[in-house]
Design a protein around this motif. Structure first.
Motif, PDB file in Angstrom:
ATOM      1  N   VAL A  39      30.820  34.033 -24.374  1.00 46.38           N
ATOM      2  CA  VAL A  39      30.099  32.914 -25.192  1.00 46.38           C
ATOM      3  C   VAL A  39      31.161  32.240 -26.004  1.00 46.38           C
ATOM      4  N   CYS A  40      31.354  30.743 -25.964  1.00 43.78           N
ATOM      5  CA  CYS A  40      32.006  30.089 -26.817  1.00 43.78           C
ATOM      6  C   CYS A  40      31.104  29.230 -27.748  1.00 43.78           C
ATOM      7  N   GLY A  41      31.455  29.221 -28.922  1.00 38.29           N
ATOM      8  CA  GLY A  41      30.495  28.692 -29.932  1.00 38.29           C
ATOM      9  C   GLY A  41      30.797  26.823 -30.141  1.00 38.29           C
ATOM     10  N   TYR A  42      31.912  26.710 -29.540  1.00 39.17           N
ATOM     11  CA  TYR A  42      32.503  25.330 -29.800  1.00 39.17           C
ATOM     12  C   TYR A  42      32.198  24.491 -28.381  1.00 39.17           C
ATOM     13  N   LEU A  47      29.493  41.634 -22.978  1.00 35.51           N
ATOM     14  CA  LEU A  47      29.296  40.489 -23.446  1.00 35.51           C
ATOM     15  C   LEU A  47      30.486  39.966 -24.513  1.00 35.51           C
ATOM     16  N   HIS A  48      31.117  39.237 -24.553  1.00 35.75           N
ATOM     17  CA  HIS A  48      32.234  38.739 -25.009  1.00 35.75           C
ATOM     18  C   HIS A  48      32.249  37.440 -25.850  1.00 35.75           C
ATOM     19  N   LEU A  49      31.796  37.641 -27.061  1.00 32.35           N
ATOM     20  CA  LEU A  49      31.724  36.560 -27.978  1.00 32.35           C
ATOM     21  C   LEU A  49      32.637  35.854 -28.872  1.00 32.35           C
ATOM     22  N   HIS A  50      32.921  34.768 -28.749  1.00 32.62           N
ATOM     23  CA  HIS A  50      34.084  34.074 -29.541  1.00 32.62           C
ATOM     24  C   HIS A  50      33.495  33.327 -30.949  1.00 32.62           C
ATOM     25  N   GLU A  51      34.256  33.441 -31.829  1.00 38.44           N
ATOM     26  CA  GLU A  51      33.568  33.332 -33.164  1.00 38.44           C
ATOM     27  C   GLU A  51      32.155  33.622 -33.414  1.00 38.44           C
ATOM     28  N   HIS A  75      41.245  28.829 -24.746  1.00 43.59           N
ATOM     29  CA  HIS A  75      41.461  30.114 -24.797  1.00 43.59           C
ATOM     30  C   HIS A  75      40.416  30.684 -23.911  1.00 43.59           C
ATOM     31  N   VAL A  76      38.897  30.232 -24.144  1.00 43.73           N
ATOM     32  CA  VAL A  76      37.941  30.796 -23.429  1.00 43.73           C
ATOM     33  C   VAL A  76      38.258  30.705 -21.787  1.00 43.73           C
ATOM     34  N   ARG A  77      38.355  29.266 -21.565  1.00 48.16           N
ATOM     35  CA  ARG A  77      38.563  28.658 -20.177  1.00 48.16           C
ATOM     36  C   ARG A  77      39.854  29.489 -19.411  1.00 48.16           C
ATOM     37  N   ASP A  78      41.100  29.865 -20.195  1.00 49.72           N
ATOM     38  CA  ASP A  78      42.148  30.525 -19.430  1.00 49.72           C
ATOM     39  C   ASP A  78      41.619  31.881 -19.225  1.00 49.72           C
ATOM     40  N   VAL A 126      30.439  31.861 -18.239  1.00 47.81           N
ATOM     41  CA  VAL A 126      30.751  31.385 -19.528  1.00 47.81           C
ATOM     42  C   VAL A 126      29.693  30.382 -20.066  1.00 47.81           C
ATOM     43  N   LEU A 127      29.210  30.684 -21.132  1.00 42.89           N
ATOM     44  CA  LEU A 127      27.892  29.862 -21.991  1.00 42.89           C
ATOM     45  C   LEU A 127      28.662  29.007 -23.008  1.00 42.89           C
ATOM     46  N   ALA A 128      28.429  27.796 -22.849  1.00 41.36           N
ATOM     47  CA  ALA A 128      29.137  26.870 -24.100  1.00 41.36           C
ATOM     48  C   ALA A 128      28.532  25.732 -24.250  1.00 41.36           C
ATOM     49  N   PRO A 129      28.621  25.107 -25.481  1.00 44.09           N
ATOM     50  CA  PRO A 129      27.843  23.832 -25.585  1.00 44.09           C
ATOM     51  C   PRO A 129      28.505  22.682 -24.838  1.00 44.09           C
ATOM     52  N   ALA A 130      27.845  21.816 -24.252  1.00 46.28           N
ATOM     53  CA  ALA A 130      28.489  20.774 -23.323  1.00 46.28           C
ATOM     54  C   ALA A 130      27.195  20.115 -23.136  1.00 46.28           C
ATOM     55  N   GLU A 131      27.292  18.603 -23.034  1.00 41.35           N
ATOM     56  CA  GLU A 131      26.573  17.787 -22.646  1.00 41.35           C
ATOM     57  C   GLU A 131      26.422  17.882 -21.082  1.00 41.35           C
ATOM     58  N   GLU A 132      25.298  17.437 -20.447  1.00 39.72           N
ATOM     59  CA  GLU A 132      24.747  17.622 -19.003  1.00 39.72           C
ATOM     60  C   GLU A 132      25.940  16.740 -18.419  1.00 39.72           C
ATOM     61  N   THR A 133      26.466  15.685 -18.748  1.00 37.45           N
ATOM     62  CA  THR A 133      27.407  14.833 -18.127  1.00 37.45           C
ATOM     63  C   THR A 133      28.979  15.049 -18.434  1.00 37.45           C
TER      64      THR A 133
END
Length: 395
Positions: free
Chosen positions: A6-9, A91-95, A20-23, A37-44
């Motif tokens: 999980v990426c908070g950003y 489960l690996h949580l970043h920040e 970092h999460v991506r790599d 990976v679960l991360a905030p992002a717009e659908e587009t």
């Protein structure tokens, strides 16, 4: 192993944590693990196949930057569904204490949890206030990772407890083998310097570099400065326009362009004024063979081993920066031993090494094998023993 990260950003405007999460995810996948990976992002927003976009974010000023976070009941429902469908082994949580998806996942999840802390700061009233509230949540984390000693110090001083240091990773060979671009290559008459960072964040140090450039050009009129990154800084563009092609604003660059830029220039300059927990771009520049000139903040001092692998100058001192740049550019061959030593030292940060250390933490968190050691009486001791075991047996 089935791994949920999980990426908070937000991936809409990616930064160091997102990269970092991506790599990490890509290297884990390449070594045979199943990763989501679960991360905030717009659908587009275009994201890799392994990333589940969790929707739009809110921009919040944080630690001299702007963090784009995702929080609320809709986000919580998406997080819960992702966790249920993933059935992850770890489960690996970043920040994990940033009010975004990582904190939501920490509230909801059970089972083995690893948390990585990226932030470094001297003081934070917000963390001091939040600390008593988040400490019960932090008890759910089986393994704590800090990306640097500075990030670890922030964890210890603001949150209590401890963390094992596993640094940010770099695909070293991508930078070492990157093609050089003729337009960016330096010569004896026209050596080149690169700056890379968010231009409109003062802590990245563009104002310091802008003040140093005229001083460098007085002594080395042929020097060229290549400034890359996002953000509009019209005042600096106008001020530096007087120096013609000595200063070029490249705008945002792709990963491939960044690799080529760092492989082409003589010097990479990092005039940051603070708020850095590591110094990943220094490692990238060292991997590409550039000589590094950086401000003497703790994170950069650590990466450069106190000046062994590059030059350090006092924070915010444009005159000292100009002197360091002139020294590095006036005799390009003199920096060759430093650059060679740096290119060897960065192997410690290659993702092949860093991923093994992360997997050692995963093993500890899931009850996997840990070498028998007196340090294993504490959680962090078990983590450090696991990392030492990985190093010794080469797995």
């Amino acid at each position: 192993m089935r791994i949920g990260i999980v990426c908070g950003y937000s991936f809409d405007v990616p930064g160091g944590v997102q990269f970092h999460v991506r790599d990490l995810a890509e290297h884990l996948i390449a070594t045979g693990h199943e990763v989501s990976v679960l991360a905030p992002a717009e659908e587009t927003t275009p994201v890799p196949d392994y990333v589940v976009a969790a929707g739009r974010t809110v921009a919040v000023p944080y630690n001299g930057s702007v963090a784009r976070l995702n929080f609320g009941p809709v986000s919580a429902a998406r997080t819960r569904r992702w966790l249920e469908e993933g059935a992850f082994d770890v489960l690996h949580l970043h920040e994990p204490i940033t009010p975004s998806l990582s904190m939501l996942a920490l509230w909801i999840a059970d089972g083995p949890i690893v948390g990585t802390f990226h932030t470094a700061m001297d003081r934070s009233r917000a963390l001091q206030v939040a600390s008593p509230l988040v400490r019960p949540l932090l008890e759910k984390i089986t393994g704590r990772i800090a990306v640097s000693e500075e990030a670890r110090r922030t964890v210890v001083e603001h949150l209590g407890g401890d963390a094992v240091v596993v640094p940010n990773g770099v695909f070293v060979d991508r930078f070492a083998r990157a093609p050089r671009a003729e337009a960016w290559c330096g010569t004896d008459e026209r050596p080149t310097v690169a700056f890379l960072g968010r231009l409109d964040e003062p802590r990245k140090g563009l104002p310091v570099l802008a003040a140093a450039i005229p001083q460098v050009l007085e002594r080395l009129p042929g020097a060229r400065f290549l400034v890359a990154g996002r953000g509009e800084v019209s005042e600096y563009r106008e001020a530096l326009a007087a120096y013609g092609d000595a200063v070029t604003f490249l705008g945002p660059v792709s990963d491939a362009e960044k690799e080529s830029l760092l492989a082409s220039v003589d010097v990479y300059v990092a005039p940051h004024t603070g708020g850095e927990s590591f110094g990943i771009v220094l490692v990238e520049a060292m991997s590409a063979g550039a000589h590094v000139v950086a401000s003497d903040i703790a994170a950069f001092r650590s990466v450069l081993d106190g000046g062994r692998y590059g030059a350090l100058f006092p924070v915010g001192d444009a005159q000292a920066l100009a002197g360091a740049l002139v020294d590095a550019l006036a005799d390009r061959e003199a920096s060759a031993p430093v650059r060679r030593a740096a290119s060897e030292a960065v192997r410690r940060y290659d993702w092949s090494v860093v991923t093994r250390e992360v997997l050692a933490v995963y093993e500890m968190a899931t009850g996997g094998p840990v070498h028998d050691d007196a340090r294993t009486r504490t959680v962090v001791g078990r983590l450090r023993a696991a990392l030492d075991g990985r190093t010794e047996d080469g797995r």
